[in-house]
Design a protein around this motif. Structure first.
Motif, PDB file in Angstrom:
ATOM      1  N   GLU A 147       0.829  -1.198   0.000  1.00 20.53           N
ATOM      2  CA  GLU A 147       0.000   0.000   0.000  1.00 20.53           C
ATOM      3  C   GLU A 147       0.865   1.251   0.000  1.00 20.53           C
ATOM      4  O   GLU A 147       0.560   2.234  -0.703  1.00 20.53           O
ATOM      5  CB  GLU A 147      -0.921  -0.010   1.220  1.00 20.53           C
ATOM      6  CG  GLU A 147      -2.157   0.871   1.072  1.00 20.53           C
ATOM      7  CD  GLU A 147      -3.232   0.500   2.090  1.00 20.53           C
ATOM      8  OE1 GLU A 147      -3.729  -0.646   2.036  1.00 20.53           O
ATOM      9  OE2 GLU A 147      -3.549   1.351   2.936  1.00 20.53           O
ATOM     10  N   PRO A 428      -6.486   6.501  -2.096  1.00 24.46           N
ATOM     11  CA  PRO A 428      -6.620   5.825  -3.398  1.00 24.46           C
ATOM     12  C   PRO A 428      -5.883   4.505  -3.459  1.00 24.46           C
ATOM     13  O   PRO A 428      -6.385   3.531  -4.053  1.00 24.46           O
ATOM     14  CB  PRO A 428      -6.040   6.844  -4.383  1.00 24.46           C
ATOM     15  CG  PRO A 428      -6.216   8.163  -3.720  1.00 24.46           C
ATOM     16  CD  PRO A 428      -6.028   7.888  -2.258  1.00 24.46           C
ATOM     17  N   LEU A 432      -7.638   0.921  -4.272  1.00 27.64           N
ATOM     18  CA  LEU A 432      -7.152   0.030  -5.328  1.00 27.64           C
ATOM     19  C   LEU A 432      -6.801  -1.342  -4.769  1.00 27.64           C
ATOM     20  O   LEU A 432      -7.110  -2.374  -5.371  1.00 27.64           O
ATOM     21  CB  LEU A 432      -5.938   0.656  -6.019  1.00 27.64           C
ATOM     22  CG  LEU A 432      -6.223   1.895  -6.883  1.00 27.64           C
ATOM     23  CD1 LEU A 432      -4.914   2.519  -7.359  1.00 27.64           C
ATOM     24  CD2 LEU A 432      -7.102   1.535  -8.066  1.00 27.64           C
ATOM     25  N   GLN A 433      -6.154  -1.366  -3.606  1.00 31.38           N
ATOM     26  CA  GLN A 433      -5.782  -2.639  -2.987  1.00 31.38           C
ATOM     27  C   GLN A 433      -7.019  -3.446  -2.600  1.00 31.38           C
ATOM     28  O   GLN A 433      -7.042  -4.665  -2.729  1.00 31.38           O
ATOM     29  CB  GLN A 433      -4.923  -2.394  -1.737  1.00 31.38           C
ATOM     30  CG  GLN A 433      -3.520  -1.875  -2.033  1.00 31.38           C
ATOM     31  CD  GLN A 433      -2.546  -2.997  -2.338  1.00 31.38           C
ATOM     32  OE1 GLN A 433      -2.933  -4.150  -2.501  1.00 31.38           O
ATOM     33  NE2 GLN A 433      -1.269  -2.660  -2.410  1.00 31.38           N
ATOM     34  N   GLU A 436      -9.518  -3.782  -6.436  1.00 34.48           N
ATOM     35  CA  GLU A 436      -9.024  -4.115  -7.766  1.00 34.48           C
ATOM     36  C   GLU A 436      -8.490  -5.551  -7.792  1.00 34.48           C
ATOM     37  O   GLU A 436      -7.435  -5.823  -7.221  1.00 34.48           O
ATOM     38  CB  GLU A 436      -7.909  -3.137  -8.189  1.00 34.48           C
ATOM     39  CG  GLU A 436      -7.310  -3.434  -9.554  1.00 34.48           C
ATOM     40  CD  GLU A 436      -8.365  -3.651 -10.615  1.00 34.48           C
ATOM     41  OE1 GLU A 436      -8.447  -4.779 -11.133  1.00 34.48           O
ATOM     42  OE2 GLU A 436      -9.132  -2.703 -10.900  1.00 34.48           O
ATOM     43  N   VAL A 470       1.140   0.724 -10.911  1.00 33.56           N
ATOM     44  CA  VAL A 470       0.378   1.726 -11.656  1.00 33.56           C
ATOM     45  C   VAL A 470       0.483   1.462 -13.153  1.00 33.56           C
ATOM     46  O   VAL A 470      -0.524   1.498 -13.884  1.00 33.56           O
ATOM     47  CB  VAL A 470       0.869   3.142 -11.313  1.00 33.56           C
ATOM     48  CG1 VAL A 470       0.246   4.174 -12.244  1.00 33.56           C
ATOM     49  CG2 VAL A 470       0.534   3.489  -9.864  1.00 33.56           C
ATOM     50  N   LEU A 473      -1.617  -1.552 -14.113  1.00 36.32           N
ATOM     51  CA  LEU A 473      -3.045  -1.253 -14.196  1.00 36.32           C
ATOM     52  C   LEU A 473      -3.379  -0.497 -15.487  1.00 36.32           C
ATOM     53  O   LEU A 473      -4.400  -0.743 -16.124  1.00 36.32           O
ATOM     54  CB  LEU A 473      -3.486  -0.450 -12.981  1.00 36.32           C
ATOM     55  CG  LEU A 473      -3.484  -1.185 -11.640  1.00 36.32           C
ATOM     56  CD1 LEU A 473      -3.845  -0.232 -10.510  1.00 36.32           C
ATOM     57  CD2 LEU A 473      -4.432  -2.370 -11.654  1.00 36.32           C
ATOM     58  N   ILE A 480      -9.563  -3.547 -15.713  1.00 38.94           N
ATOM     59  CA  ILE A 480      -9.683  -3.052 -14.341  1.00 38.94           C
ATOM     60  C   ILE A 480     -11.099  -2.562 -14.076  1.00 38.94           C
ATOM     61  O   ILE A 480     -11.884  -2.315 -14.992  1.00 38.94           O
ATOM     62  CB  ILE A 480      -8.655  -1.931 -14.048  1.00 38.94           C
ATOM     63  CG1 ILE A 480      -8.896  -0.718 -14.952  1.00 38.94           C
ATOM     64  CG2 ILE A 480      -7.250  -2.459 -14.234  1.00 38.94           C
ATOM     65  CD1 ILE A 480      -7.945   0.443 -14.677  1.00 38.94           C
ATOM     66  N   SER A 484     -11.237   1.707 -10.256  1.00 41.20           N
ATOM     67  CA  SER A 484      -9.825   1.898 -10.586  1.00 41.20           C
ATOM     68  C   SER A 484      -9.670   2.867 -11.746  1.00 41.20           C
ATOM     69  O   SER A 484      -8.768   3.720 -11.748  1.00 41.20           O
ATOM     70  CB  SER A 484      -9.177   0.557 -10.934  1.00 41.20           C
ATOM     71  OG  SER A 484      -9.226  -0.335  -9.845  1.00 41.20           O
ATOM     72  N   LYS A 485     -10.546   2.760 -12.742  1.00 39.92           N
ATOM     73  CA  LYS A 485     -10.486   3.691 -13.871  1.00 39.92           C
ATOM     74  C   LYS A 485     -10.762   5.118 -13.411  1.00 39.92           C
ATOM     75  O   LYS A 485     -10.134   6.067 -13.908  1.00 39.92           O
ATOM     76  CB  LYS A 485     -11.505   3.275 -14.931  1.00 39.92           C
ATOM     77  CG  LYS A 485     -11.151   1.994 -15.682  1.00 39.92           C
ATOM     78  CD  LYS A 485     -12.214   1.639 -16.706  1.00 39.92           C
ATOM     79  CE  LYS A 485     -11.853   0.338 -17.435  1.00 39.92           C
ATOM     80  NZ  LYS A 485     -12.890  -0.052 -18.414  1.00 39.92           N
ATOM     81  N   ILE A 487     -10.152   6.440 -10.394  1.00 38.00           N
ATOM     82  CA  ILE A 487      -9.005   6.940  -9.639  1.00 38.00           C
ATOM     83  C   ILE A 487      -7.851   7.279 -10.571  1.00 38.00           C
ATOM     84  O   ILE A 487      -7.298   8.392 -10.524  1.00 38.00           O
ATOM     85  CB  ILE A 487      -8.571   5.902  -8.585  1.00 38.00           C
ATOM     86  CG1 ILE A 487      -9.649   5.756  -7.505  1.00 38.00           C
ATOM     87  CG2 ILE A 487      -7.240   6.303  -7.956  1.00 38.00           C
ATOM     88  CD1 ILE A 487      -9.402   4.604  -6.550  1.00 38.00           C
ATOM     89  N   LEU A 488      -7.470   6.348 -11.413  1.00 35.12           N
ATOM     90  CA  LEU A 488      -6.353   6.584 -12.317  1.00 35.12           C
ATOM     91  C   LEU A 488      -6.692   7.664 -13.337  1.00 35.12           C
ATOM     92  O   LEU A 488      -5.819   8.456 -13.726  1.00 35.12           O
ATOM     93  CB  LEU A 488      -5.973   5.286 -13.030  1.00 35.12           C
ATOM     94  CG  LEU A 488      -5.418   4.171 -12.132  1.00 35.12           C
ATOM     95  CD1 LEU A 488      -5.158   2.913 -12.941  1.00 35.12           C
ATOM     96  CD2 LEU A 488      -4.147   4.624 -11.426  1.00 35.12           C
TER      97      LEU A 488
END
Length: 509
Positions: A147, A428, A432-433, A436, A470, A473, A480, A484-485, A487-488
Motif C-alpha cells: 500500500e 486511493p 485500489l488494494q 481491484e 500503476v 493497471l 480493471i 480503478s479507472k 481513480i487513475l
C-alpha cells in the motif's frame, strides 16, 4: 530493514518512476508551451529587463512554461527580493534556494534564465525525494509495504504534478513535510521539528504541522497513564510530567513557527519603515509597473500600509484579504462554479477518506485515538489506511480540506492537499488494494488472493525489482474495475491537463 536502504527494490522503483515522470513532465511542458499560444492572463508579470541572448531565448522556450502564474512571484523574489508588498504572500525558503543555486550557472545568462534552470533541477530532485519520503512514511504508518509502494507511485502522477515541476514551493514543502512526519514516526522528535520548521519557511500552512508534534506528545502521555503503574498516576509525579510535556510542546511549537514569525518581522521592517531610499535603486520599468497596478514598493515614502498599525502586524493575512479577497465563504459566488467543479474530485476524495475512516473506527475517533484498543493491548493493532496510526493524518487532511473549501480560492485545493497530506495518496492506494482484483496477488498486501496475476519483472529497473503496479493497471485498462479507472483517470487527467493549461497561462488549480 532501514527504510532508506538501497537494497529495497520497491524504494528503487519509486525513485526511478518519480524521476521518469518528472522528466516526462518537463518534456511535455516544453512541447505544449511551443505548440499552444500563451493566454493573456491578468496575472503578475514584471517586465523583462535587459536584452536576451541566444541561450536565454532557448531556455525560455524549453522552460518558460515553468514560470507561469505564482511562479512569476517566486522568480521575481529570487532575483530582486521582496520589492512589492504582495510578494510577501510567498515565503522565502524556496526563492532563497533558487538564488543560491543560480550562482552555479554561467553569468552570461540572464538572472531569469538561471533561476528557471535552477527551479527545474531543484524541483525535479525534491519531487523524487518527496516520493521516497512518502514511501518511507507509508511503511511506518500503514505497515503495509504494498500500500505504501502504490501510494508513492501515485504521488509521481499527482493531480498537482505541474506545480511540483514549476517554479512553485510545492515540491520543497512536500519533501520537508513528509520527511518530518516520517522522522516523528521514528521517534526523532528534534529532527522532525527542524524539518517542520523549515517547511513553515516554505509555505504558511506548515504552521499547522505543529499539531502532529502536539498529538504525538499528548498521545504518548495518555497511553502512559493507561498502562503505567499506580505510582505514575500519583499527583506530584503527574504534575511534573505535565509540566515537562507542556514545556517541550511549547518549545517545539515556537521553533516550528519561528521562520514564519521572523519573515513577518522582516516584512514589517521593510514596508513599515519608509524613507530608506530603496526606491532610487529600483529600475524605472518596475516603478512604472507599480504605479500602473497600484503595487506598494518597499522603502518608498508615503503612508504606512494599514497592517503596520495592527496589534499583531501580519502581512501575510493582510495580503490574502486585500489583494486576493481570501476569507470565509467569500468565494461562494455563482461565477466561481467552474472553479468549484475543478476542486470537486479532490473534495469528494478527501471527504470519502474521512467518512471511511470514521465509519470504520467510530470509537477510536470519538476518543481521539487516546484510548488503547484491544488489538493494541494484544500487540497486534490494525494496519493499513484504517489503522489507528493513520488517525492524525486523516484529521490533518480533513482540516485542510474544510479550511480550503470554505476560506480559500477553492481551485487550489488540489495542490494544497497534494503537497501537504499523504491521505490524498494513501486512500486511493487503499481503494485500489481493496477493490481491484488485478492487485490481489502474492506481491501485494491483500490476503484474499488466488493465483498471482501481476508477477515480478526483472526488467523494470534491475533484477528483482517489483512490477510497477500503476503501469500494470494502465496496461490492463480494459480489465480493471470502474473504480480503478476513476481513480487513475483523475490522476492522469489532472496530471496532463495541468501541463497543457498551466504552462500556457490558462486558469488551472
Amino acid at each position: 530493514m532501514e527504510l532508506w536502504s538501497r537494497e529495497d527494490p520497491q524504494l528503487r522503483e519509486v525513485v526511478w518512476f518519480a524521476g521518469r515522470c518528472r522528466a516526462l513532465a518537463l518534456l511535455l511542458q516544453a512541447v505544449f508551451n511551443l505548440l499552444i499560444p500563451d493566454h493573456s492572463a491578468d496575472a503578475f508579470s514584471p517586465p523583462r529587463l535587459g536584452a536576451p541572448g541566444p541561450w536565454d531565448a532557448l531556455l525560455e522556450r524549453l522552460l518558460g512554461g515553468l514560470g507561469r502564474w505564482d511562479a512569476e512571484h517566486f522568480l521575481f523574489i529570487a532575483e530582486r527580493g521582496y520589492l512589492f508588498e504582495h510578494n510577501c504572500a510567498f515565503l522565502p525558503l524556496f526563492p532563497l534556494s533558487l538564488r543560491a543555486l543560480a550562482c552555479l550557472w554561467p553569468p552570461q545568462l540572464r538572472p531569469r534564465s538561471r533561476l528557471l534552470l535552477s527551479a527545474a533541477l531543484l524541483n525535479s530532485l525534491l519531487s523524487v525525494l518527496a516520493a521516497a519520503a512518502l514511501y518511507a512514511l507509508g511503511r511506518a504508518v500503514l505497515r503495509r509495504r504494498g500500500e505504501a509502494f502504490l501510494a508513492a507511485l501515485l504521488f509521481s502522477l499527482s493531480p498537482a504534478s505541474v506545480f511540483m515541476a514549476a517554479a512553485y514551493s510545492e515540491s520543497m514543502f512536500a519533501f520537508l513535510a513528509f520527511s518530518a512526519m516520517w522522522q516523528l514516526e521514528k521517534g526523532q522528535s528534534w529532527l522532525s521539528g527542524l524539518l517542520f520548521s523549515l517547511a513553515s519557511g516554505a509555505r504558511a500552512n506548515g504552521l499547522i504541522n505543529a499539531g502532529f508534534f502536539l498529538y504525538s506528545r499528548g498521545k504518548g502521555f495518555a497511553l502512559q497513564l493507561q498502562v503505567g503503574s499506580a505510582s505514575v498516576r500519583k499527583l506530584p509525579l503527574m504534575w511534573k510530567q505535565v509540566l515537562s510535556l507542556a514545556s517541550s510542546a511549547a518549545l517545539m511549537c515556537a521553533g516550528i513557527s519561528l521562520p514564519f514569525a521572523l519573515f513577518q518581522y522582516y516584512a514589517y521592517v521593510r514596508f513599515c519603515s519608509p524613507g530608506t531610499g530603496l526606491g532610487q535603486t529600483v529600475p524605472e520599468p518596475l516603478l512604472q509597473l507599480a504605479r500602473d497596478k497600484g503595487y506598494r514598493v518597499a522603502g518608498m515614502d508615503g503612508a504606512k500600509p494599514p497592517w503596520c498599525s495592527q496589534r499583531f502586524p501580519v502581512v501575510y493575512s493582510y495580503i490574502q484579504d486585500t489583494y486576493w479577497n481570501v476569507g470565509f465563504l467569500r468565494y461562494f459566488e455563482l461565477r466561481q462554479l467552474p472553479n468549484f467543479l475543478l476542486a470537486l474530485p479532490v473534495t469528494l476524495l478527501g471527504s470519502w477518506a474521512a467518512w471511511t475512516y470514521v465509519s470504520t473506527n467510530p470509537r477510536h475517533c470519538l476518543t481521539l485515538g487516546l484510548e488503547r484498543s484491544k488489538s493494541e493491548e494484544k500487540g497486534k493493532p490494525r494496519d493499513g489506511f484504517c489503522g489507528p496510526a493513520a488517525f492524525v493524518y486523516v484529521v490533518h487532511a480533513t482540516a485542510l480540506l474544510a479550511f480550503g473549501f470554505s476560506c480559500m480560492h477553492v481551485q487550489v485545493l488540489t495542490r494544497f492537499l497534494g503537497s501537504s497530506s499523504p491521505i490524498l495518496y494513501w486512500f486511493p492506494a487503499h481503494l485500489l488494494q481493496e477493490h481491484e482484483p488485478l492487485l490481489w496477488s502474492t506481491g501485494t498486501d491483500n490476503p484474499a488472493s488466488g493465483k498471482p496475476l501481476l508477477r515480478t519483472s526483472p526488467s523494470s529497473c534491475g533484477n528483482g525489482t517489483p512490477d510497477n503496479l500503476v503501469v500494470k493497471l494502465l496496461l490492463n485498462w480494459r480489465l480493471i474495475t470502474p473504480l480503478s479507472k476513476s481513480i487513475l483517470g483523475f490522476f492522469l487527467c489532472y496530471w496532463l491537463l495541468g501541463l497543457i493549461l498551466h504552462c500556457n497561462f490558462f486558469p488551472w488549480t
